[in-house]
Structures are given as C-alpha cells and as structure tokens.
Scaffold this active site. Structure first.
Site, PDB file in Angstrom:
ATOM      1  N   GLU A 125     -34.693  -8.814   1.057  1.00  0.00           N
ATOM      2  CA  GLU A 125     -33.355  -8.022   1.235  1.00  0.00           C
ATOM      3  C   GLU A 125     -33.513  -6.944   2.520  1.00  0.00           C
ATOM      4  O   GLU A 125     -34.647  -6.460   2.649  1.00  0.00           O
ATOM      5  CB  GLU A 125     -33.309  -6.985   0.035  1.00  0.00           C
ATOM      6  CG  GLU A 125     -31.976  -6.192   0.021  1.00  0.00           C
ATOM      7  CD  GLU A 125     -31.899  -5.299  -1.092  1.00  0.00           C
ATOM      8  OE1 GLU A 125     -32.800  -5.321  -2.051  1.00  0.00           O
ATOM      9  OE2 GLU A 125     -30.855  -4.780  -1.248  1.00  0.00           O
ATOM     10  N   GLY A 265     -39.953   1.195  -0.573  1.00  0.00           N
ATOM     11  CA  GLY A 265     -40.990   1.679  -1.959  1.00  0.00           C
ATOM     12  C   GLY A 265     -41.356   0.398  -2.640  1.00  0.00           C
ATOM     13  O   GLY A 265     -42.525   0.116  -3.135  1.00  0.00           O
ATOM     14  N   ALA A 266     -40.025  -0.470  -3.077  1.00  0.00           N
ATOM     15  CA  ALA A 266     -40.480  -1.770  -3.628  1.00  0.00           C
ATOM     16  C   ALA A 266     -39.270  -2.646  -3.716  1.00  0.00           C
ATOM     17  O   ALA A 266     -38.168  -2.148  -3.232  1.00  0.00           O
ATOM     18  CB  ALA A 266     -40.764  -1.159  -5.308  1.00  0.00           C
ATOM     19  N   GLU A 268     -36.739  -5.561  -6.070  1.00  0.00           N
ATOM     20  CA  GLU A 268     -36.386  -5.993  -7.194  1.00  0.00           C
ATOM     21  C   GLU A 268     -36.397  -7.617  -7.394  1.00  0.00           C
ATOM     22  O   GLU A 268     -35.632  -7.962  -8.349  1.00  0.00           O
ATOM     23  CB  GLU A 268     -35.050  -5.321  -7.707  1.00  0.00           C
ATOM     24  CG  GLU A 268     -33.894  -5.792  -7.022  1.00  0.00           C
ATOM     25  CD  GLU A 268     -33.571  -5.091  -6.045  1.00  0.00           C
ATOM     26  OE1 GLU A 268     -34.339  -4.280  -5.322  1.00  0.00           O
ATOM     27  OE2 GLU A 268     -32.369  -5.085  -5.584  1.00  0.00           O
ATOM     28  N   ASN A 269     -36.948  -8.345  -6.620  1.00  0.00           N
ATOM     29  CA  ASN A 269     -36.835  -9.888  -6.662  1.00  0.00           C
ATOM     30  C   ASN A 269     -37.095 -10.451  -8.141  1.00  0.00           C
ATOM     31  O   ASN A 269     -37.833  -9.903  -9.030  1.00  0.00           O
ATOM     32  CB  ASN A 269     -38.121 -10.571  -6.053  1.00  0.00           C
ATOM     33  CG  ASN A 269     -38.354  -9.888  -4.679  1.00  0.00           C
ATOM     34  OD1 ASN A 269     -37.593  -9.704  -3.685  1.00  0.00           O
ATOM     35  ND2 ASN A 269     -39.525  -9.365  -4.605  1.00  0.00           N
ATOM     36  N   GLU A 302     -36.726  -0.476 -10.174  1.00  0.00           N
ATOM     37  CA  GLU A 302     -36.722  -1.832  -9.947  1.00  0.00           C
ATOM     38  C   GLU A 302     -36.586  -2.818 -11.232  1.00  0.00           C
ATOM     39  O   GLU A 302     -35.804  -3.653 -11.148  1.00  0.00           O
ATOM     40  CB  GLU A 302     -38.154  -2.388  -9.441  1.00  0.00           C
ATOM     41  CG  GLU A 302     -38.555  -1.648  -7.952  1.00  0.00           C
ATOM     42  CD  GLU A 302     -37.555  -1.459  -6.973  1.00  0.00           C
ATOM     43  OE1 GLU A 302     -36.681  -2.341  -6.952  1.00  0.00           O
ATOM     44  OE2 GLU A 302     -37.579  -0.403  -6.287  1.00  0.00           O
ATOM     45  N   HIS A 305     -32.778  -2.913 -11.972  1.00  0.00           N
ATOM     46  CA  HIS A 305     -32.085  -3.865 -11.186  1.00  0.00           C
ATOM     47  C   HIS A 305     -31.854  -5.015 -11.660  1.00  0.00           C
ATOM     48  O   HIS A 305     -30.964  -6.117 -11.536  1.00  0.00           O
ATOM     49  CB  HIS A 305     -32.682  -4.025  -9.888  1.00  0.00           C
ATOM     50  CG  HIS A 305     -32.392  -2.968  -8.401  1.00  0.00           C
ATOM     51  ND1 HIS A 305     -31.019  -2.575  -8.653  1.00  0.00           N
ATOM     52  CD2 HIS A 305     -33.098  -2.192  -7.761  1.00  0.00           C
ATOM     53  CE1 HIS A 305     -30.885  -2.078  -7.441  1.00  0.00           C
ATOM     54  NE2 HIS A 305     -32.330  -1.663  -6.895  1.00  0.00           N
TER      55      HIS A 305
HETATM   56  N1  B3K Z   1     -33.523  -2.971  -3.136  1.00  0.00           N
HETATM   57  C1  B3K Z   1     -34.697  -2.631  -2.458  1.00  0.00           C
HETATM   58  C2  B3K Z   1     -34.416  -2.100  -0.969  1.00  0.00           C
HETATM   59  C3  B3K Z   1     -34.427  -3.085   0.082  1.00  0.00           C
HETATM   60  C4  B3K Z   1     -34.335  -2.492   1.475  1.00  0.00           C
HETATM   61  C5  B3K Z   1     -34.162  -3.476   2.480  1.00  0.00           C
HETATM   62  N2  B3K Z   1     -34.049  -2.961   3.616  1.00  0.00           N
HETATM   63  C6  B3K Z   1     -35.378  -1.640  -3.044  1.00  0.00           C
HETATM   64  C7  B3K Z   1     -34.687  -0.874  -4.022  1.00  0.00           C
HETATM   65  O1  B3K Z   1     -33.592  -0.177  -3.802  1.00  0.00           O
HETATM   66  O2  B3K Z   1     -34.965  -0.939  -5.219  1.00  0.00           O
HETATM   67 ZN    ZN Z   2     -32.652  -0.141  -5.473  1.00  0.00          ZN
END
Ligand code: B3K
Ligand code: ZN
Length: 882
Positions: A125, A265-266, A268-269, A302, A305
């Site tokens: 992402e 930070g992390a 959510e794959n 995460e 998500h």
């Molecule tokens: N969705 C990811 C953030 C990705 C950032 C890309 N530059 C983390 C989060 O918001 O959970």
């Molecule tokens: Zn997020």
C-alpha cells in the site's frame, strides 16, 4: 524525470478499469540480489467500456518475457507502464504471463519487496505492488491469489503469504517451496509475502459460532518473549469485533509478522499483517506503558481493517478515509471499551483529542490542508495524514453521535450487507449509516453533513451567552465559520453536533443536551433557571472544531472543579494555562511571567483530589504542548513559546513542591508490573511529579531529588519508571543526566527499540544555549545511528526537527540547514520518510523573523534540487505556493 514521476491526479477523473484481473498466480524465486517473479493472470475486458489497450503499472522492474495465452506478443514500455495493444478480441478471459526480476537488497524505499536483517518483506500500500510485478495496481481491481515461494531453506526456513498454506516441499540445491492460496479476493495493495528466519507464538481461538482459528505472531529468534502482549491484544481484537459489531474472523489463520525496517506503523495485508517491531515487541524491561497501549491500538487497528478496508475496500485512493477514518474510530472505541471505566475512557478520549489538536489542526491550517476526501494529489503516500486518519475518525464519531451507538452498529451492518466484497466510496458508507437510521438527524441532513468530506479547514464555533434574570432564561448563540484553505476560498456551513451542559452556582448540573448546529448562527435557550449558569460547551469534544467562548477565570475554575464531563473538566484547565501562556507571550519580551494563586491552587486541588484518577490528574497537570500554544498565535516565535512554557513549568514545580513530593511518594509503587490503565496512570503521575521535583531542584541546587531520580533510574523494575527517571534528569538538565544516559546505553545496546528512545530523548531535550543541534549532529556520527532505518531516523532527526520547536527554530537558521540536508539525504534513500520530514516546516509562514526568512530559504533550497521525488516535491512546492 526520475522514474515514477507523474502529474497531479484528480478525483474527478476516476474511470473504472478497462480490464479486470480475476485471478493471479505468482511464483517467486527469492534472492536478495535478483528475485525472479513469474506472474500468470486471468484477464478479461471490462464489458462496460470500449476496447482499449491494457496498460499495466510497473516500477524498477526488469522485464524478461510477456506471453498471451502462451504465445509471444508485441508490447511497449511507456513511462514505466507495460502497454499491450494486440490482445484477443471479445470478452473471453485470456491468460497473460509476465516474467520479471527485481533487486530486493537494493530496495531502500521499503516499498515493494525488500530485505531487512536478512529476511524478505513486502509493503504494497498504496502503490508498491507495481515494484514486484506488472499489474493493474489500483484498489478497485480485486483478484484471487495463489502464491508459490521458493528460497534457500537454511536462510529462509519460514515462507509466508496471504491465506492458507496448501502445499510445501523440498527442491534440490538446498531450496524449498511453499504454496499459499488466499480464499478472499483482494486488491493488490493487500498482497504480502515474508521469508526468513523467524519464530512464532501461536494461539488457537474459537469464534462465537464455534469455529477454530490459528493466530500467529512471527518475530526474530531472540524476541519471542516480547510477543505476549501483542498476542493478547490480537485475541482481544478478535473478540471485540465480534461482540461489538458482529464481525467474526473470516480466516483459518491470521498472522502478524514484525520487522525493524518499516516506513510506518503496520500494514493490514489480508491474513498476513506486517508490523513495525515498535508495535509488536514489548516486555516490562524494554517497553513503556505508552508502548503497551500503542501496541494494543495498532494491533486492533490492523485487525479491524480485516473488515473495514479488506472486505470492503476503497474504489480509489481519494477514498482512503473510508477505511482509515473508520478503522481509527474503531480502534479508538476498542481501546476505550478495554479501558472499561468511564474515567479511563475519558482519559483515552482526551489523549486522542490532544493528537487531533496538536497535529491535525495545524495541518488543516497549513499548506498541506486537504479535505477528508481529497480532490487531488501528486503522490498518494503524502495523504496518509492526520486529516485522513484522525479527522476522518472524528467524522465517523459525529455520525455515531447523530444516530446513537446502536444506530451506528445497525448502519455498519447495512454497509456490509450492501457492499461486502466491493470497492466503494465514502458516499456509500455515509449513505448506509443514514439509511439504517431513517429517523435520525444524520438522515435528514446527509448532504450537508457530507461537507465534512469535501471541505478542508477546521471550523470555528463562536459562542456568546445572554442571561435574562427576569425570566430565568439562558441563551447561547453559536456561530460557525471556516477559514479558507488552499484551493477552497468559501465554505458552506457544516453540521456540528454540540453536546452541552449547564452548571449552577453550586457546581451542580442544571441542564444538558445535544444541539445540532446547521446554520451559520443559531441560538439555543434554556428556561426556568434560578441563576446564571456556567456553560460547558462541546462536551466530549463532540465535533472537531475550535470553540471560542470568552470564559472568565471564575467560570473555568468552576468547570475544572465541578464539570461532570471529564473532557471539559480537563479542557478548562488547559484553557486556564493557555490564557496565561498567551498573555505572557504577547507581553513584553522577557517580561517575568507570574502564575497567579488561583491557578496554582486549582492545580493543587486537582493534584491532591481524593477521588480523581491518577491518569486524569496527570493530563490536567501537563501544560498544553508548545505546538498547541503556537497555533493560538498569528505570529510565532517558537523560542519565546518554549521559554514561557518552561517558566510556567518551573513555577508549577516550585509552588507545588510538597504536593509533587506527596504525589511521587504516593504513586511510585504499583506492585507487580501490569500495563493496565489504572497502574499506568499512577506511573505517569509519579513520572510527572519526579520531573517537576528535579526541575525545582535546579534552582535550589538541592541534590536530593536528582539523587532520588538517579536511584530510581538504576533500580526501576520496568521501562516506564526507568525512562521517566532518566527523562526527569535530562529535562531538568542535571549533571547526573550524562552518566545516566551512558548507563542506559550500555544496558540496552542490544535493544534497538530502546536505543530509539535514547536517541529521541536527547534530540527532544530542552535547548540550553543552543546545545541541542550540536548534540544531534554528534549523535548522527554515533555507531548506532543509521539513517536508512526509519525508526532510527525518526528517533533522532524527527525528534529534533518535528518535536523540539524550541531547539529547532534557531534564529541563526542552523536548524533549518540541518533539516534541508537531511531531507535531501533521505530523499535519495527513502522518499516517503523524506517527505514526512519535509513537513516539519509546514507552518513557516507563521514564524516571526528572522526564522521566517531562514525557513523559507531552506525550503527553497530543497525545492531547487533537481531530481526530487514526487513525495518531497509535492510537500515543498505546496509550502512555497502563494
Ligand atoms: N494502511 C496502512 C498504511 C499504509 C501507508 C502507505 N504509505 C496502515 C494502516 O493505516 O493501517
Ligand atoms: Zn489503517
């Protein structure tokens, strides 16, 4: 142009994809220097659109082969994209096979496939998948993934990807393989793989329906003993989402993997979350209470998500807040629910609002201001902002306020009934919440409410009061306005839920309610009152606005003493402090600031209060941040703001000396370490007390408290107490700080996350005669410093440039020179991290001279550099735009 440089993208230009990719089979031959990627896709034309070429996104890939239905085909490369014009006619699916290689070991951007400490990780992402293979790398293209990983078995014994492992085996030459099938369709940004020498903590959990799921937390071998809290947080997250929103875990296996090289930070794959070690690893010896709380909230975030983001994703990146604002709201609610009691919930709310007001309000007032649903961007990575996340969460929270807690849960249910498995927009979310609550104000006002998505800037609500003694009627007139932001001169009125209460002369509440402000100006009236009340307005911070009301000190003192709304009780103390800070800052430079007795006494009575929680006391007794004070000024001299706040702190330290001593002794022992809100609050208050005691000792040269702090630093049984004692010595500038810092380094030289604290404390310390910048420059030469590691760069460079305004904004501009050097240095390594740093000077226009000119020159120097990334270019161009 640098590869990947592009033009501004507009939300209004959205077009559905001309092709769909239904299934992807990926085969990876993992090698740090040259990884080979075979990508077989099932592709078909989008029947709703006229025939057109297929243009696949790609970045830094070496293309070896393209086959269509097994046959060679002609192709072009256009600005990094792979363009295929001679594709089969008609709407039958065809197979597209692409073979590429990439170089993970050289990937310093940490986007796509990269190597960290000898293991492979991915970050896709927003647009990292195109750095792994050619693809329609956009969130509205959702496919089924089958992934085969091959790698050296000794170096990479663990091979992970999304979904379920369906096969594994040995290959010759010491290599092995594993195949993973993800049962859920997903956009490419949720793809992940991990390969390396990792170990895991496992836990089986049962969902309400009796289904068993496997939870795993993967880390490097020495770190397993620091995964208990993360696992615990994950189990709590699974249970909470099912209990509060009826959303169960939809996977047999849910994995979390930690890496020490991570841009944020992390991530959510689907089924394979990848985390910064900072948000996974914790032990009582190495992590503070704040770390424990952050881990709980990021693990929750995460995990949540998995439904809000993964099951229903974004149609395009302009809709980012659809998943981020909603998921932040969910993680905030999760932490509040786990905190339990009303007062612990309020503490969490105050902390969240503090972030919003010290980070998001300045963003909304600066050159990067953008709506919660932006209309344009140059680089999407620049829009993972506090506006999208925290203000987005406030917008969702206002919806909940307008439809009620049950109504909101109904709305979320309808949202999933309508859109599960789809890529949608913020409109569809708001519509579902409103439709599930047809009698609500939200439903009635929906088009106007949605201005929160389209208009940037922080609205101001000005309140004035009128007391009619003859009829016992109290009137509050609320008027709203919103300043212009870049590209948006005029704003229409917002829907602003204003929770309010009235306190009688004895401090007791005489009325309360929720007023939904929709017009530019409205008056609410309460009749039948015996005496003029004190208004408590915007309780619980019911809307992300700036509330202006000309409170007298008496009124604020009454609210601080009696308000039943803990948020406004805290807020009253902050207003008292801000008013005093502003008066001193606006007064003659150097004019002595004298804190008045009523303020001191009010602070004393909170500190000594018999029933208030320690955590709440700590928040009240903490003076507003320098950045928050600065936001209240039109022209800012950050060093003056710093000096005034320091002076206030010194006076609070001296005037409350015995109270601080009592507070320290009464709260310093909490028994066996547990990071729960109550004992964490006690440690926080003891820490604040110790800092004030050391500050007071500076003037009196009394060695007792610094000595006690040093002892505490040496003997502490947990990192919170140890670090607070160290910080007390460093902040008060005591000579013992030097040896304590050395000791701390020696104790934790093998703990990277603790070394981050060590760097950050020194870079963020109060400036004394310009000593911080030379110290920071020297720390850059320290053998443990490495600018390529984002956590370390943040701990030193960001702690100085973004979190230490008094030391950074030097009149000689040397701080800005340092900043520009680092932005340029980082941009060549990691543009995302560089662009974050670039934002440290967002508010340069507000600075007093000579800082203002110095800052502008530094930004211009960066902007003049050829070959900047989109990321940094966008930030500095917007900063300089008139
Ligand atoms: N969705 C990811 C953030 C990705 C950032 C890309 N530059 C983390 C989060 O918001 O959970
Ligand atoms: Zn997020």
């Amino acid at each position: 142009m640098r590869e990947g440089q592009n033009a501004v993208i507009y939300r209004a230009d959205y077009q559905p994809p001309p092709y769909w990719i239904d299934a992807v089979e990926l085969v990876f031959d993992l090698d740090p220097a040259k990884t080979r990627v075979l990508n077989r896709m099932k592709v078909r034309r989008n029947p709703d659109l006229p025939a057109q070429p297929l243009k696949l996104d790609g970045e830094e890939l070496n293309l070896a082969r393209v086959l269509v239905n097994g046959q060679g085909t002609s192709f072009k490369l256009e600005g990094g994209r792979l363009v295929l014009e001679n594709l089969p006619e008609g709407h039958e699916p065809f197979e597209l096979e692409i073979f590429t290689t990439c170089a993970p070991a050289k990937n310093t951007q940490l986007m796509g496939l990269y190597v960290s400490n000898g293991s492979f990780f991915t970050q896709c992402e927003a647009e990292g998948f195109r750095r792994i293979t050619y693809f329609l790398d956009r969130p509205d293209v959702m496919a089924s993934y089958t992934v085969t990983l091959r790698a050296d078995k000794r170096l990479y014994p663990v091979l992970l990807s999304n979904g379920n492992r369906v096969g594994a085996g040995e290959l010759d030459d010491g290599r092995h393989w594993a195949r993973w099938v993800d049962p859920h369709r997903k956009p490419s940004y949720l793809f992940a793989l991990v390969a390396g020498q990792l170990v895991c903590r496992e836990q089986k959990v049962l969902s309400r329906g009796g289904k068993e799921h496997l939870l795993q937390v993967y880390v490097r071998a020495g770190d397993l003993d620091k995964t208990e809290h993360a696992m615990h947080s994950l189990m709590a997250s699974v249970a909470w989402d099912e209990a509060r929103f009826g959303l169960p875990l939809d996977l047999e296996r849910f994995m979390v993997v930690a890496t020490s090289d991570f841009n944020m930070g992390a991530m959510e794959n689907k089924g394979l979350n990848i985390f910064n070690t900072k948000y996974v690893l914790a032990s009582q010896a190495t992590a503070t209470d704040t770390d424990f709380a952050n881990i709980e909230s990021v693990v929750g975030h995460e995990y949540f998500h998995n439904w809000t983001g993964n099951r229903i994703t974004c149609r395009d990146w302009f809709q980012l807040s659809l998943k981020e604002g909603l998921t932040v709201f969910r993680d905030q609610e999760f932490s509040q629910d786990l905190a339990g009691e009303a007062s612990a919930r309020a503490v969490k709310r105050i902390e969240d609002v503090r972030v919003l007001r010290t980070a998001q309000f300045p963003e909304d007032a600066g050159p990067m201001a953008h709506p919660v649903r932006p209309d344009q961007y140059l680089e999407i990575n620049n829009f993972y902002t506090v506006t999208i996340y925290e203000k987005g969460a406030e917008v969702v929270r206002m919806m909940q306020t307008l439809v009620g807690r049950d109504g909101f849960a109904r709305g979320l249910k309808l949202y999933f009934e309508r859109h599960d498995g789809q890529a949608v927009t913020c409109d569809e979310f708001a519509q579902a919440i409103a439709d599930a609550n047809p009698q609500s104000k939200l439903h009635e006002l929906l088009p106007q409410f949605k201005r929160w998505y389209s208009q940037a800037g922080t609205p101001r609500v000005k309140a004035t009061s009128q007391w009619d003694a003859a009829t016992g009627t109290y009137r509050l007139t609320l008027s709203q306005s919103c300043p212009p932001t870049p590209g948006q001169a005029d704003k229409a009125p917002f829907v602003i839920p204003v929770a309010w209460g009235l306190l009688g002369p004895d401090g007791r509440e005489v009325a309360h309610g929720l007023h939904v402000l929709t017009q530019a100006s409205e008056t609410l009236a309460v009749e039948g009152l015996a005496a003029e009340p004190v208004p408590s307005i915007l309780r619980g911070f019911s809307a992300p606005v700036i509330l202006e009301f000309d409170y007298s000190d008496e009124q604020l003192l009454a609210l601080l003493a009696h308000d039943t709304d803990p948020f406004n009780r805290w807020e009253a103390g902050q207003r008292l402090a801000v008013n005093r800070a502003l008066a001193a800052i606006r007064g003659e430079a150097g004019a002595a600031l004298h804190l008045d007795a009523p303020f001191i006494e009010a602070m004393r009575s909170i500190l000594r209060h018999p029933t208030l929680d320690a955590a709440f006391k700590e928040l009240v007794l903490t003076l507003p941040a320098e950045t928050y004070i600065a936001e209240q000024l039109d022209v800012v001299d950050p060093q003056r703001v710093h000096a005034v706040r320091e002076s206030m702190r010194e006076q609070l330290a001296a005037a409350l000396l015995h109270d601080w001593a009592w507070a320290y002794e009464a709260h310093k022992d909490c028994g066996a370490y547990r990071p729960d809100p109550v004992s964490a609050g006690r440690r926080a208050l003891a820490g604040l007390a110790l800092t004030h005691l050391c500050i007071a000792a500076r003037r009196t040269h009394d060695p007792v408290w610094p000595g006690k702090a040093y002892q505490r630093f040496k003997d502490a049984s947990n990192m919170t107490d140890r670090f607070n004692a160290l910080a007390a010595l460093v902040i008060s500038g005591h000579e013992l700080a030097r040896s304590a810092l050395e000791r701390f380094h020696a104790m934790f030289k093998d703990e990277p996350l603790v070394l981050d604290k060590w760097f950050s404390l020194q870079a963020g310390a109060p400036d004394r005669g310009g000593n911080i910048l030379p110290a920071v420059r020297q720390l850059m030469q320290h053998p443990d410093f490495n600018i390529r590691n984002p956590n370390r760069a943040r701990s030193l460079v960001f702690s100085y440039c973004s979190a230490n305004p008094g030391a950074f904004h030097r009149p000689d501009a040397a701080g800005y020179v340092f900043w520009s050097e680092r932005v340029i240095e980082l941009d060549a390594i990691n543009p995302q991290v560089a662009a974050r740093l670039a934002r440290a000077l967002d508010r340069w226009r507000k600075l007093a001279e000579p800082q203002r000119s110095g800052a502008r020159e530094a930004i211009a120097r960066v902007a003049a550099k050829a070959d900047l990334s989109n990321d940094v270019r966008e930030v500095v161009t917007r900063a300089l735009a008139e």
